[in-house]
Write an enzyme that holds these catalytic residues in place. Structure first.
Site, mmCIF file in Angstrom:
data_model
loop_
_atom_site.group_PDB
_atom_site.id
_atom_site.type_symbol
_atom_site.label_atom_id
_atom_site.label_comp_id
_atom_site.label_asym_id
_atom_site.label_seq_id
_atom_site.Cartn_x
_atom_site.Cartn_y
_atom_site.Cartn_z
ATOM 1 N N CYS A 1 0.867 -1.169 0.000
ATOM 2 C CA CYS A 1 0.000 0.000 0.000
ATOM 3 C C CYS A 1 0.904 1.218 0.000
ATOM 4 C CB CYS A 1 -0.917 -0.011 1.228
ATOM 5 S SG CYS A 1 -2.010 1.430 1.332
ATOM 6 N N GLU B 1 -3.719 1.676 -5.927
ATOM 7 C CA GLU B 1 -2.780 0.634 -6.328
ATOM 8 C C GLU B 1 -2.576 0.712 -7.831
ATOM 9 O OE1 GLU B 1 -0.024 -1.063 -5.916
ATOM 10 O OE2 GLU B 1 -0.939 -1.721 -4.034
#
Length: 229
Positions: A2, A103
């Site tokens: 992340c 992402e």
């Protein structure tokens, strides 16, 4: 992993998502939170206060703060054994509050960004760990890392990792209060399939200087013969 997330919400939605947390005003929105920036967290020591911590964990024993830029995530599979994480996972856990995270999917030589939210549109509680570090000038820095695990069905279409998401109050309370390591380890799992939504966003989000509600806007460029999106 992340590597970016967003926290831009109303005071009302924040109170609804975390009713036990004292909110003294609407937090300033940040649509593109990057490592070394600050973000709102709830800690096991102060679970009812939204505090401002630096992203990128600086262990209390570190010689300088530069290590924090490398410790933005902690893998669930190794967090209990890594020197930088093994004490925080036992004694200093936190929840990182977000409305979404970003992402990138690799397509040839191109990385295409996606915004990921909960399907029910609630705020996201990311499992994290925290620590503090005292500089030589006497300034104490509080910092955190986000726990990651293997991807669920939706995330696997973009990446093989995802943050650990605590999507119920029971899970959140347990994460912050339970000291049994077997219990803690059991929480560091992928979110159930079909719990997330994602869509493509502008590649402008790649720049940390791009920070506005445009980060959340769907991006649908004209398709070419070679596109698969």
């Amino acid at each position: 992993m992340c590597g970016r997330f967003s926290f831009a919400t109303s005071k009302e939605k924040l109170i609804k998502s975390f009713p036990d947390v004292k909110i003294d005003g609407t937090p300033a929105p940040n649509f593109n939170i990057a490592p070394t920036q600050h973000a709102g967290v709830l800690t096991n020591e102060q679970p009812h206060a939204l505090q401002d911590f630096r992203w990128g964990l600086i262990p209390h024993w570190a010689k300088n703060d530069r290590i924090g830029g490398k410790l933005i995530n902690a893998r669930a599979e190794t967090v209990i054994s890594k020197p930088s994480f093994r004490m925080p996972i036992r004694k200093r856990r936190c929840i990182v509050v977000a409305d979404s995270f970003y992402e990138w999917r690799t397509h040839g030589k191109t990385k295409i960004p996606f915004r990921i939210t909960l399907r029910d549109k609630k705020l996201i509680a990311l499992a994290g760990i925290w620590d503090y570090w005292d500089s030589t000038s006497g300034v104490r820095i509080f910092s955190f890392a986000i726990i990651t695990t293997t991807a669920n069905k939706e995330m696997s279409e973009v990446h093989d990792r995802m943050p650990v998401i605590l999507n119920t109050k029971e899970l959140q309370d347990t994460w912050l209060s339970d000291t049994n390591m077997d219990t803690t380890l059991s929480l560091m799992r992928p979110l159930a399939d079909n719990s997330l939504e994602m869509y493509r966003i502008s590649p402008a989000v790649n720049s940390v200087n791009f920070n506005s509600k445009e980060c959340h806007k769907p991006h649908n460029p004209p398709l070419t013969l070679f596109d698969q999106f």
